[in-house]
Every structure is written in structure tokens, then in C-alpha cells.
Design an enzyme around this catalytic site. Structure first.
Site, short mmCIF file in Angstrom:
data_model
loop_
_atom_site.label_atom_id
_atom_site.label_comp_id
_atom_site.label_asym_id
_atom_site.label_seq_id
_atom_site.Cartn_x
_atom_site.Cartn_y
_atom_site.Cartn_z
N ASP A 214 -39.90 14.61 -15.68
CA ASP A 214 -38.99 15.51 -14.98
C ASP A 214 -39.71 16.82 -14.65
O ASP A 214 -40.47 17.34 -15.47
CB ASP A 214 -37.80 15.78 -15.92
CG ASP A 214 -36.68 16.57 -15.26
OD1 ASP A 214 -36.10 16.04 -14.31
OD2 ASP A 214 -36.40 17.70 -15.70
N GLU A 275 -42.17 13.78 -11.15
CA GLU A 275 -41.27 14.33 -10.12
C GLU A 275 -41.97 15.56 -9.55
O GLU A 275 -42.11 16.57 -10.23
CB GLU A 275 -39.93 14.72 -10.75
CG GLU A 275 -38.94 15.21 -9.71
CD GLU A 275 -37.79 16.04 -10.30
OE1 GLU A 275 -36.74 16.08 -9.67
OE2 GLU A 275 -37.97 16.66 -11.36
C1 NOJ Z 1 -34.69 17.05 -12.04
C2 NOJ Z 1 -33.65 16.02 -12.37
O1 NOJ Z 1 -33.81 14.93 -11.50
C3 NOJ Z 1 -32.32 16.72 -12.22
O2 NOJ Z 1 -31.25 15.81 -12.28
C4 NOJ Z 1 -32.21 17.77 -13.29
O3 NOJ Z 1 -31.02 18.50 -13.11
C5 NOJ Z 1 -33.39 18.75 -13.21
N1 NOJ Z 1 -34.64 18.07 -13.04
C6 NOJ Z 1 -33.48 19.58 -14.47
O4 NOJ Z 1 -33.92 18.79 -15.53
#
Ligand code: NOJ
Length: 531
Positions: A214, A275
């Protein structure tokens, strides 16, 4: 069968199973509920493995199921090495891994290294400790600006709206790039990276095949925490522009990915995808260097409209970004943070028709595909009433941004009324629309023309067709609003028509089309595979 000569050395390595895998993102809360409380859980996923096998996916990505007060539905982690009772327990996780492997599916899990929950024992200790102590040094605490320290330490804003700083009782402020319940960890503190290494090993030892990282472009913060350019705020949530915004993509982040890679490399056949919301192919490529992440999420298809030129540019950028590194590209049309693509493409029958076309485009591309649960059913975003909204964005934005709940509504499995087999209980944590009676998995499995049947056929052909070999594309000349590319290794052609009129088909025999053909013409809002 692919020829090994078409593959890069990493791809030719049998243990790199992910190089052309189709992953399926399970948003755990919304997939299947085994205990009737209206929230999806690990045993629920296990009960649907047969469906996922029938669909034909290779691997699952499970969104966070760790101990959490759920301020951001699990992306606020209080204990990264345990399962929240809402989702099950460690024994349920072990059962799921074992059964998924029996079904020949890999299991990958989400890691959240940028921040923890404010209920994490570290943050609770930090709140009790005095400023300047080691407990506070695991997070980013600072004194405020102004003569009395009543102004936040800098002008950074939270991705969910409002300032990125919250003041604590003794007057110091802590940083949270997301909700106040998600304090950012201090990655300059070696205790923080040692703890992530422990978490990685914990899940690797339990048999997971990989991780989704993440906010992989977060973690490192620039020295001195300089102000952001206010223009960056308009770009919040989209591709991050390094020139304007020091909150993300700091060069220091790569050292942390090298640490992650080292741990994963000690477990052969395991992988990590990051990500990475960064602008600039060169910035993206830095995350997938040979000693960093195996894959990077690329969001360009999410950002392209249903317009051939935009889609082609997204594909070309994505390929160019990874070309220097030799890592496979990744493709995504939807996830739990964005409006579902049926809706983005216009909604209703037209949106669904275009989504069918884009499914064929995405599944014809070389590399790795990430599907989001429910896209195979053609689910649209749901307009939820105010009372149902739960995403922190809704409150943080002062009720101006409705947030992401609309793409997270639980899946309709069977029957003619909510909760459509999602739960044995009465309802689901977000209400499902009655109209989803026509979109249940049960209905679509029986209908050869359904979205689900299209996905099943496309996934099957993607695996079995020689035409899908090779990692490169060549583009054909095409009328305005259309494109056609050919997989260089195997020869499969994919053509897309986003114009308003039928166009002649490229030569070849139709293998699969997203809608009815018009003789030897490709109708508008349609894609086709030819060999
Ligand atoms: C990216 C995640 O995909 C999202 O759902 C989340 O709110 C944020 N990161 C914070 O962790």
C-alpha cells in the site's frame, strides 16, 4: 504454449509465476460473508474458491484483514500479524491458503507500511510519552508553527481532505497523509523497517505467495518536511507530480523497497507489487529495478476515458515505463478506490458494452492483469444514500466528496433479493440495489452472453492461445477513434472501435468479440480478438 525465447530472463524463470498472471482483487468486506454479520470474511472467500477457479484467475489479492478499528476499513492496522475477528482468525487464514493452493490459486496479501492505526500499541505509547522520546520517534511528531505552536508544522493536506496534521494534548502535532486514525510511521527509524521485515516473514512463513504494498511511493519523507505547492492539491488522488508535491515519491523510499525485496528473495517464488501513483515513466521505473519490487501497479488505464487515442497512449506509456527494467507491465481497470469502469464509461447498457470491449483490450495485453471483484459481473458504481456512506472521505471533505463506498458494495451471488447470497444474514454492510437481481453470478453463469461468460472465455483463451505469446506489441494503422495491435510473438490481433460508426475489421479470423459483429465490420463500442 509460450515459447521461452519470447520471455525475458525473469519471465523465463519458472518460479516467476506472476509474469503473465491474472490476479483477482478480493475486497474482503464485500466478497462473501460466512457468518451472517453482513461483512465479508476469510471463510466466505474460501467458500467461493470454486467460483474463482471457474472464472480462471491465477492469484488472489486480499485487501487488509488484520486487526483494525476499521477507520479506513482495514487500511488502519492495529496489529499487522493477526486477523481481525470481523474477518476470522489465523486458523481461517491458514485454511484459505491451503485450499486456494489446492485450487491452483496463489494468495497475495496487502501490506500497509506507510502508516499504522492510532490504536496500534506503538501509537498509544507515543501519545503517553513525552515529546522527543523514543516512543514518539516511531511516528512523525513535530512542534507547530507560530509563536504558540498553534499552526501545523507545514501546509501538507491529507488525501482524504483537511490538514495532514493533528495536534495532541501536549501541543505537538503528528503527521497523517490519510485519516487522523492513520498516523504516518517514521521510516528513518530502523525499528520501523525491522518490524515490517518481521511482518513479511510472518506471512511468508504461513505460505503467502506475495504482497501488495500500500502507498509504496509513500513511507520516506523529505528532510525538513518542506511545504507542498498548493497546486498539487487539485491533483490529490491522481498520479503524483513530484515537482509540486514532496509528500510522496521521495528518493529515500527506494532503500525500503530494497529491504522488502531482500526478505522476499529469501523465499523463492514469492513476489511484491507496489501501489505507485507517480507521474513520469522514469519515476515509475525506479520502483521496479531488479533489486526493488517485482511489479508496479500502473493506473493509466484507470485514467483513460473510453477513447481509442487515450487508451492507446495509456498502453504505450505503461509499456515504456517498464521497458528499461524488463519487468512485466500491469493492467487495471478498476479497484476499491476508483469509480467502477462500467460507470466511468457512461453507465447503463452503453457503459456495460464499453466495459466488455475494454475487458478484451486489457486481457489481450502482455504482462499482468489485476481484476477487481465484481467487474466480471459488470457491476456499476452504486449511488448510495447519505446515511449509508462510511468512507472517511465523506466526513473529512465536509460532506462534499462522497468517497469510495459506491465501488465497494457487496457482490450479488444468487437469488432475487438483497443480500443476494452474499450473507446468510439479513443485509450487508453497504446496501445492494434491488436491480442487481439481474447481475448475480448465478444468473450470469447460465447465460452465454453475460459479462461473466465473456470473462471466462477471455481468461481461458488468454491461457491457451498461442497468439498471446511474446511481450511486445505492434500497432496497425486504424481509422480515427479506433486502434488495432498485434502481439508480436504470437500474432493475436486486438481491435477496438470507440468511434460512432462501424469500421472494417483487420484481416484474420474472429476468436472472440465483446459484442455482436456486423458482417466484416467492427461495430462501435466493441473490441475483437483475431488470429
Ligand atoms: C491506498 C488504498 O488502496 C486505500 O484504500 C487506502 O485508503 C489508502 N491507501 C490508505 O491506506
Amino acid at each position: 504454449m509460450r515459447r521461452s525465447s519470447d520471455l525475458s530472463p525473469e519471465q523465463a524463470d519458472e518460479s516467476a509465476w506472476w509474469h503473465d498472471a491474472v490476479f483477482y482483487q478480493v475486497y474482503v468486506r464485500s466478497f462473501a460473508d460466512s457468518n451472517g454479520d453482513g461483512v465479508g470474511d476469510l471463510d466466505g472467500i474460501r467458500s467461493r474458491l470454486g467460483y474463482l477457479e471457474l472464472l480462471g484467475v491465477d492469484a488472489l489479492w486480499l485487501t487488509p484483514f488484520y486487526t483494525s478499528p476499521m477507520a479506513d476499513h482495514g487500511y488502519d492496522v492495529a496489529d499487522p500479524r493477526d486477523v481481525d475477528p470481523l474477518f476470522g482468525d489465523l486458523a481461517a487464514f491458514d485454511r484459505l491458503v491451503a485450499e486456494a493452493h489446492e485450487h491452483n490459486m496463489k494468495i497475495t496479501v496487502d501490506l500497509v507500511p506507510n502508516h499504522s492505526s492510532d490504536r496500534h500499541e506503538w501509537f498509544q505509547a507515543a501519545l503517553l510519552a513525552a515529546p522527543g522520546g523514543p516512543e514518539r520517534n516511531r511516528y512523525i511528531f513535530r512542534d507547530g508553527r507560530g509563536f504558540d505552536g498553534s499552526q501545523p508544522p507545514n501546509n501538507w493536506t491529507s488525501i482524504f481532505g483537511g490538514p495532514a496534521w493533528t495536534r495532541v494534548a501536549d501541543g505537538q502535532w503528528y503527521l497523517h497523509l490519510f485519516a487522523p486514525e492513520q498516523p504516518d510511521l517514521n521510516w528513518d527509524n530502523p525499528e520501523v523497517s525491522a518490524d515490517l521485515a518481521r511482518t513479511l516473514r510472518f506471512w511468508l512463513d504461513r505460505g503467502v505467495d506475495g504482497f501488495r504494498i500500500d502507498v509504496a511511493h509513500g513511507m520516506a519523507k523529505p528532510h525538513g518536511l518542506p511545504d507542498m505547492d498548493v497546486r498539487a492539491e487539485q491533483a490529490s488522488g491522481v498520479l503524483h507530480d513530484n515537482a509540486l508535491d514532496p509528500r510522496f515519491d521521495d528518493d529515500g523510499v527506494h532503500e525500503h523497497h530494497r529491504m522488502i525485496r531482500k526478505v522476499i528473495d529469501s523465499y523463492p517464488g514469492r513476489m511484491a507489487v507496489g501501489e505507485i501513483w507517480v507521474q513520469g515513466d522514469d519515476r515509475f521505473a525506479r520502483y521496479v529495478r531488479p533489486d526493488e519490487l517485482h511489479l508496479g501497479f500502473n493506473f493509466r488505464l484507470v485514467q483513460a476515458g473510453f477513447e481509442a487515442e487515450q487508451v492507446r497512449a495509456a498502453i504505450e506509456h505503461s509499456l515504456a515505463a517498464v521497458a528499461p527494467t524488463g519487468t512485466p507491465p500491469t493492467w487495471t481497470l478498476s479497484n476499491h478506490d476508483v469509480v467502477r469502469h462500467v460507470t466511468r464509461y457512461g453507465g447503463g447498457a452503453l457503459g456495460a458494452q464499453r466495459a466488455r470491449a475494454m475487458a478484451l483490450v486489457q486481457l489481450a495485453l502482455p504482462g499482468v492483469v489485476y481484476l477487481y471483484n465484481g467487474e466480471e459481473l459488470g457491476l456499476p458504481n452504486v449511488e448510495l444514500p447519505d446515511w449509508a456512506l462510511q468512507d472517511p472521505t465523506w466526513v473529512r471533505s465536509g460532506h462534499t466528496d462522497r468517497g469510495r463506498d459506491g465501488c465497494r458494495v457487496p457482490l450479488p451471488w444468487e437469488g432475487s433479493a438483497p443480500p443476494f447470497g452474499f450473507s446468510s444474514g439479513q443485509g450487508s454492510w453497504l446496501p445492494q440495489p434491488d436491480e442487481w437481481a439481474g447481475l448475480t453470478a448465478e444468473r450470469q453463469l447460465e447465460d452465454p452472453d453475460s459479462m461473466l461468460s465473456l470473462y471466462r472465455q477471455a481468461l481461458e483463451l488468454r491461457k491457451s492461445t498461442e497468439g498471446m505469446s511474446g511481450t511486445e506489441l505492434e500497432w496497425y494503422g486504424a481509422p480515427p477513434g479506433c486502434f488495432a495491435f498485434r502481439r508480436k510473438g504470437g500474432g493475436l490481433i486486438c481491435a477496438l472501435n470507440t468511434s460512432g460508426a462501424p469500421v472494417p475489421l483487420p484481416p484474420g479470423e474472429v476468436l472472440l468479440s465483446s459484442g455482436p459483429m456486423d458482417g466484416d465490420q467492427l461495430p462501435p463500442d466493441t473490441a475483437v480478438w483475431l488470429v
